[in-house]
Design a protein around this motif. Structure first.
Motif, PDB file in Angstrom:
ATOM      1  N   MET A 120      25.711   6.334  49.979  1.00  0.00           N
ATOM      2  CA  MET A 120      24.800   6.593  51.062  1.00  0.00           C
ATOM      3  C   MET A 120      25.138   7.960  51.662  1.00  0.00           C
ATOM      4  SD  MET A 120      24.171   4.438  54.593  1.00  0.00           S
ATOM      5  CE  MET A 120      23.671   3.004  53.696  1.00  0.00           C
ATOM      6  N   LYS A 121      24.141   8.821  51.778  1.00  0.00           N
ATOM      7  CA  LYS A 121      24.349  10.169  52.295  1.00  0.00           C
ATOM      8  C   LYS A 121      24.343  10.155  53.823  1.00  0.00           C
ATOM      9  CE  LYS A 121      22.796  14.912  52.091  1.00  0.00           C
ATOM     10  NZ  LYS A 121      21.967  15.906  51.452  1.00  0.00           N
ATOM     11  N   LEU A 122      25.288  10.870  54.399  1.00  0.00           N
ATOM     12  CA  LEU A 122      25.380  11.010  55.844  1.00  0.00           C
ATOM     13  C   LEU A 122      24.656  12.295  56.249  1.00  0.00           C
ATOM     14  CD1 LEU A 122      26.565  10.220  58.623  1.00  0.00           C
ATOM     15  CD2 LEU A 122      28.629  11.484  57.984  1.00  0.00           C
ATOM     16  N   TYR A 123      23.688  12.184  57.143  1.00  0.00           N
ATOM     17  CA  TYR A 123      22.936  13.330  57.640  1.00  0.00           C
ATOM     18  C   TYR A 123      23.444  13.683  59.039  1.00  0.00           C
ATOM     19  CZ  TYR A 123      19.783  12.340  53.796  1.00  0.00           C
ATOM     20  OH  TYR A 123      19.263  12.119  52.543  1.00  0.00           O
ATOM     21  N   PRO A 124      24.019  14.861  59.219  1.00  0.00           N
ATOM     22  CA  PRO A 124      24.587  15.226  60.518  1.00  0.00           C
ATOM     23  C   PRO A 124      23.507  15.600  61.538  1.00  0.00           C
ATOM     24  CG  PRO A 124      24.774  17.065  59.015  1.00  0.00           C
ATOM     25  CD  PRO A 124      24.201  15.919  58.229  1.00  0.00           C
ATOM     26  N   ILE A 125      23.841  15.407  62.818  1.00  0.00           N
ATOM     27  CA  ILE A 125      23.001  15.850  63.923  1.00  0.00           C
ATOM     28  C   ILE A 125      23.902  16.503  64.969  1.00  0.00           C
ATOM     29  CG2 ILE A 125      21.182  14.129  63.557  1.00  0.00           C
ATOM     30  CD1 ILE A 125      22.399  12.477  65.819  1.00  0.00           C
ATOM     31  N   ASN A 126      23.300  17.085  66.002  1.00  0.00           N
ATOM     32  CA  ASN A 126      24.039  17.669  67.131  1.00  0.00           C
ATOM     33  C   ASN A 126      25.080  18.698  66.707  1.00  0.00           C
ATOM     34  OD1 ASN A 126      22.594  16.068  68.919  1.00  0.00           O
ATOM     35  ND2 ASN A 126      24.057  14.391  68.750  1.00  0.00           N
ATOM     36  N   LYS A 127      24.716  19.587  65.788  1.00  0.00           N
ATOM     37  CA  LYS A 127      25.587  20.695  65.354  1.00  0.00           C
ATOM     38  C   LYS A 127      26.872  20.235  64.671  1.00  0.00           C
ATOM     39  CE  LYS A 127      24.072  24.689  66.492  1.00  0.00           C
ATOM     40  NZ  LYS A 127      23.629  25.583  65.458  1.00  0.00           N
ATOM     41  N   PHE A 128      26.833  19.059  64.033  1.00  0.00           N
ATOM     42  CA  PHE A 128      27.964  18.629  63.218  1.00  0.00           C
ATOM     43  C   PHE A 128      27.710  19.009  61.767  1.00  0.00           C
ATOM     44  CE2 PHE A 128      29.368  16.285  66.811  1.00  0.00           C
ATOM     45  CZ  PHE A 128      30.722  16.071  66.600  1.00  0.00           C
ATOM     46  N   VAL A 129      28.776  19.129  60.995  1.00  0.00           N
ATOM     47  CA  VAL A 129      28.708  19.467  59.575  1.00  0.00           C
ATOM     48  C   VAL A 129      29.487  18.396  58.818  1.00  0.00           C
ATOM     49  CG1 VAL A 129      29.328  21.195  57.838  1.00  0.00           C
ATOM     50  CG2 VAL A 129      28.611  21.935  60.120  1.00  0.00           C
ATOM     51  N   VAL A 130      28.906  17.877  57.732  1.00  0.00           N
ATOM     52  CA  VAL A 130      29.599  16.927  56.875  1.00  0.00           C
ATOM     53  C   VAL A 130      30.346  17.746  55.825  1.00  0.00           C
ATOM     54  CG1 VAL A 130      29.372  14.979  55.283  1.00  0.00           C
ATOM     55  CG2 VAL A 130      27.828  15.172  57.248  1.00  0.00           C
ATOM     56  N   ILE A 131      31.651  17.471  55.691  1.00  0.00           N
ATOM     57  CA  ILE A 131      32.504  18.241  54.795  1.00  0.00           C
ATOM     58  C   ILE A 131      33.311  17.304  53.904  1.00  0.00           C
ATOM     59  CG2 ILE A 131      32.710  20.263  56.292  1.00  0.00           C
ATOM     60  CD1 ILE A 131      35.297  19.095  57.406  1.00  0.00           C
ATOM     61  N   GLU A 132      33.924  17.866  52.870  1.00  0.00           N
ATOM     62  CA  GLU A 132      34.860  17.112  52.041  1.00  0.00           C
ATOM     63  C   GLU A 132      36.052  18.016  51.746  1.00  0.00           C
ATOM     64  OE1 GLU A 132      32.943  17.791  47.597  1.00  0.00           O
ATOM     65  OE2 GLU A 132      32.474  15.966  48.667  1.00  0.00           O
TER      66      GLU A 132
END
Length: 87
Positions: free
Chosen positions: A1-13
């Protein structure tokens, strides 16, 4: 399941850094670096950071959590020091 960021967050690994040194460290040693490299997985629509780029992040601002057995990492965009494009 893909996480979609909001509120100026970035998903990283996390990115495994290759080291050419041959320094022996004690068993159980954990690096205490204040910055670390990560790969951008997903960003908000108004972000200037390209998906897939390598970013340098303040490690104390990284959020790690697990949902449905998958570990996710997020960071506020303001905690990203810079990025390398085209990697």
């Amino acid at each position: 399941m893909k996480l979609y960021p909001i509120n100026k967050f970035v998903v990283i690994e996390p990115v495994e850094e290759k080291s050419s040194s041959t320094v022996l460290l004690p068993e159980g040693y954990v690096s205490k670096s204040d910055i670390k490299a990560y790969k951008v997985v997903s960003v908000t629509k108004d972000s200037n950071i390209p998906e897939g780029s390598k970013v340098i992040v303040l490690t104390n601002m990284v959020n790690k959590f697990t949902h449905e057995g998958v570990t996710h990492y997020t960071v506020p965009e303001s905690a990203i020091i810079g990025y390398f494009a085209g990697i």
